[in-house]
Design an enzyme around this catalytic site. Structure first.
Site, mmCIF file in Angstrom:
data_model
loop_
_atom_site.group_PDB
_atom_site.id
_atom_site.type_symbol
_atom_site.label_atom_id
_atom_site.label_comp_id
_atom_site.label_asym_id
_atom_site.label_seq_id
_atom_site.Cartn_x
_atom_site.Cartn_y
_atom_site.Cartn_z
ATOM 1 N N ASP A 1 28.085 -21.597 18.574
ATOM 2 C CA ASP A 1 28.514 -21.838 17.228
ATOM 3 C C ASP A 1 28.818 -23.488 17.114
ATOM 4 O O ASP A 1 29.609 -24.113 17.901
ATOM 5 C CB ASP A 1 30.152 -21.323 17.229
ATOM 6 C CG ASP A 1 30.711 -21.548 15.685
ATOM 7 O OD1 ASP A 1 30.685 -22.828 15.115
ATOM 8 O OD2 ASP A 1 31.265 -20.647 15.100
ATOM 9 N N ASN A 44 31.313 -15.052 22.417
ATOM 10 C CA ASN A 44 31.855 -16.409 21.830
ATOM 11 C C ASN A 44 33.198 -16.665 22.059
ATOM 12 O O ASN A 44 34.012 -17.324 21.450
ATOM 13 C CB ASN A 44 31.590 -16.434 20.279
ATOM 14 C CG ASN A 44 32.584 -15.599 19.788
ATOM 15 O OD1 ASN A 44 32.234 -14.156 19.699
ATOM 16 N ND2 ASN A 44 33.640 -15.781 18.925
ATOM 17 N N HIS A 99 27.209 -17.242 16.725
ATOM 18 C CA HIS A 99 28.394 -16.871 16.400
ATOM 19 C C HIS A 99 28.884 -17.369 14.837
ATOM 20 O O HIS A 99 28.228 -18.554 14.398
ATOM 21 C CB HIS A 99 29.411 -17.378 17.351
ATOM 22 C CG HIS A 99 30.925 -17.058 16.855
ATOM 23 N ND1 HIS A 99 31.841 -18.007 16.494
ATOM 24 C CD2 HIS A 99 31.607 -16.104 16.669
ATOM 25 C CE1 HIS A 99 32.991 -17.909 15.790
ATOM 26 N NE2 HIS A 99 33.019 -16.563 16.135
ATOM 27 N N ASN A 140 32.402 -17.886 12.175
ATOM 28 C CA ASN A 140 33.421 -17.725 11.321
ATOM 29 C C ASN A 140 33.314 -17.679 9.896
ATOM 30 O O ASN A 140 32.032 -18.282 9.472
ATOM 31 C CB ASN A 140 34.461 -18.965 11.697
ATOM 32 C CG ASN A 140 35.646 -18.554 12.850
ATOM 33 O OD1 ASN A 140 35.687 -19.216 13.747
ATOM 34 N ND2 ASN A 140 35.915 -17.039 12.862
ATOM 35 N N LYS A 145 26.106 -5.784 13.055
ATOM 36 C CA LYS A 145 27.139 -6.039 14.025
ATOM 37 C C LYS A 145 28.516 -5.446 13.464
ATOM 38 O O LYS A 145 28.726 -5.943 12.380
ATOM 39 C CB LYS A 145 27.347 -7.507 14.560
ATOM 40 C CG LYS A 145 28.585 -7.713 15.012
ATOM 41 C CD LYS A 145 28.657 -9.299 15.506
ATOM 42 C CE LYS A 145 29.992 -9.718 15.418
ATOM 43 N NZ LYS A 145 30.088 -11.106 16.180
ATOM 44 N N GLU A 203 29.657 -7.040 22.708
ATOM 45 C CA GLU A 203 30.349 -8.489 22.620
ATOM 46 C C GLU A 203 31.828 -8.842 22.972
ATOM 47 O O GLU A 203 32.520 -8.049 22.443
ATOM 48 C CB GLU A 203 29.981 -9.075 21.120
ATOM 49 C CG GLU A 203 30.616 -10.437 21.009
ATOM 50 C CD GLU A 203 30.147 -10.946 19.669
ATOM 51 O OE1 GLU A 203 29.016 -10.348 19.017
ATOM 52 O OE2 GLU A 203 30.908 -11.951 18.967
ATOM 53 N N LYS A 249 32.615 -5.411 13.527
ATOM 54 C CA LYS A 249 33.736 -5.935 14.260
ATOM 55 C C LYS A 249 34.599 -5.039 14.432
ATOM 56 O O LYS A 249 35.292 -4.325 13.652
ATOM 57 C CB LYS A 249 34.221 -7.141 13.243
ATOM 58 C CG LYS A 249 35.471 -7.748 13.257
ATOM 59 C CD LYS A 249 35.429 -8.465 14.777
ATOM 60 C CE LYS A 249 34.846 -9.985 14.687
ATOM 61 N NZ LYS A 249 34.745 -10.710 15.882
ATOM 62 N N ASP A 307 31.845 -5.809 18.633
ATOM 63 C CA ASP A 307 32.554 -6.880 19.153
ATOM 64 C C ASP A 307 34.131 -6.692 18.840
ATOM 65 O O ASP A 307 34.568 -6.860 17.861
ATOM 66 C CB ASP A 307 32.155 -8.155 18.406
ATOM 67 C CG ASP A 307 33.074 -9.197 18.616
ATOM 68 O OD1 ASP A 307 33.771 -9.334 19.623
ATOM 69 O OD2 ASP A 307 32.711 -10.177 17.853
ATOM 70 N N ASN A 336 36.501 -8.207 20.162
ATOM 71 C CA ASN A 336 37.217 -9.525 20.490
ATOM 72 C C ASN A 336 38.224 -9.242 21.876
ATOM 73 O O ASN A 336 39.467 -9.722 21.423
ATOM 74 C CB ASN A 336 37.963 -9.942 19.346
ATOM 75 C CG ASN A 336 37.186 -10.527 18.152
ATOM 76 O OD1 ASN A 336 36.944 -10.204 17.273
ATOM 77 N ND2 ASN A 336 36.407 -11.798 18.493
HETATM 78 MG MG LIG Z 1 32.837 -12.345 18.685
#
Ligand SMILES: [Mg+2]
Length: 431
Positions: free
Chosen positions: A300, A276, A327, A329, A198, A253, A200, A228, A230
């Protein structure tokens, strides 16, 4: 050790843990990130551990919550929600705050409560499992798999933190272009055996991130890939990216913010969308699922309210034919263990879970959890199956205690301002 399950003591230990300079659309991770370690001690002498966010607003809620637990039973998991409801939250303060530039989705008083409850629920399950000599997955109904698969979580990153702010040394190097991302992916496979990746995104203009995905597809043909940003893209930009690389993505995502935008993207492309961000509470499910806005929910347990709420979410997803995965963090081994126990019990978990754990050079465990072939073996050791190193915990707590306040609340935009004065959380969509 007796089986007296009465909670005799609750200990809260806020810590700061080293974090590499990972980039996202809001900025860059600070050198240290806050976490809260929760310990529940029973009258029988059993300790259980949980972990959750450690920013000030979580601590402020955890303290009065902890005070109300003494004398209750460690197996009264439903009662945790009742206790949480009785603790006052300044709703206006929570709902007007922007948490890490919105990376954690909608902010409500209830979600804040659930984020705190989850850490206590995990600590109680750990203690209960140890007292009963049963692993947490057994307390959750039993495992349906013996290992849980995780994906390599690739990040654009700087070689070191801006302005030479001290942090733990790491050897991941810089990754700011497709070649850097592919090199990082190779390190992940060499070190941990991950087979899905994945990235970011939302950091560079979409064309650069499209190039990175193409480079990954070329370097790792046939391996699942995710991207992803965001929510950094408009609907038209999301559709353009979907058209260009949708065919080689396992899922896209949160390309754009909000359920209406996600529904528009989902309706115009065959690429599955994961989230998420637009589904992070039970209240958000109805609209998103009835509009077919998301095809995979990344649960999550921290903000959904614990391991049993995660199972409930998975059951709702199954009902609607929506996929489920996890998900992540920044987190430590306590949470990785918790994620692995609950993931082991979810029958409809068909995608590798996300985890930041390989990025964390520091942990509070006596022994780090390892990935073998990208998977974590589901332990049958009682409780979470982990042991906390109290010296290590004390050391990371001293770092939190000695901090002048700049890192006790995660602020990726503040870290970015060190290299880019004037940087603020970008207006969305960025592209
Ligand atoms: Mg995400």
């Amino acid at each position: 050790m007796s089986r007296d399950l009465t909670i005799a003591e609750v200990r809260l230990t806020p810590i700061l843990v080293a974090d590499p300079p990972l980039l996202n659309t809001q900025g860059v991770h600070q050198p240290y990130t806050p976490r809260l370690i929760i310990e529940v001690v029973t009258a029988g002498g059993v300790s259980g551990f949980g972990e959750t966010y450690g920013d000030a607003k979580y601590l402020e809620l955890a303290e009065p919550f902890a005070e109300r637990l003494a004398g209750r039973q460690v197996n009264d998991l439903n009662g945790l929600f009742t206790v949480a409801d009785a603790v006052a939250v300044d709703a206006a303060r929570v709902e007007n705050a922007v948490d890490v530039g919105g990376l954690r989705g909608v902010q409500t008083a209830d979600k804040l409560r659930l984020s705190v409850v989850s850490g206590f629920e995990v600590a109680c399950l750990d203690a209960l499992g140890k007292a009963l000599e049963l692993p947490v997955h057994t307390l959750l109904g039993g495992k349906v798999r013996d290992a849980v698969e995780y994906s390599a979580y690739l990040f654009y990153k700087y070689a070191a933190h801006p302005a030479g702010v001290p942090s733990e040394p790491e050897d991941w190097g810089e990754a700011v272009d497709p070649a850097g991302i592919v090199a990082q992916a190779r390190k992940f496979t060499e070190r941990h055996g991950f087979t899905s990746f994945k990235l970011k995104g939302g950091v560079f203009p979409p064309d650069e991130e499209i190039a990175a995905i193409r480079a990954l597809a070329e370097a790792f043909p046939g391996h699942p890939l995710r991207l992803d940003p965001n929510g950094a893209w408009s609907v038209p930009t999301s559709l353009k990216v979907a058209e260009e690389v949708g065919g080689i993505l396992e899922y896209l995502e949160d390309p754009t913010l909000g359920t209406p935008g996600m529904a528009e993207v989902a309706g115009a492309t065959g690429v599955p969308l994961a989230t998420n961000m637009c589904v992070t509470t039970f209240a958000e499910i109805k609209e998103a699922f009835t509009r077919d806005a998301v095809q995979v929910v990344l649960s999550d347990h921290h903000y959904w309210g614990g391991l049993r709420n995660t199972q409930q979410l998975a059951a709702i997803c199954r009902t609607f034919g929506v996929g489920v995965s996890m998900h992540s963090n920044t987190h430590l081994g306590i949470s990785l263990a918790a994620m692995t126990h609950v993931a082991a019990t979810v029958p409809n978990l068909h995608h590798a879970c996300d985890s930041h754990y390989p990025w964390q050079s520091e942990d509070v465990l006596t022994e780090r959890i390892t990935f073998d072939g990208g998977k974590v073996t589901v332990t049958d050791t009682p409780g979470l199956g982990i042991e906390v190193d109290r010296d290590r915990l004390a050391l990371l707590h001293r770092r939190w205690r000695d901090d002048d306040g700049t890192m006790r609340d995660r602020d990726d935009a503040a870290a970015m301002r060190v290299t880019q004065p004037g940087w603020t959380s970008p207006a969305m969509p960025r592209w």
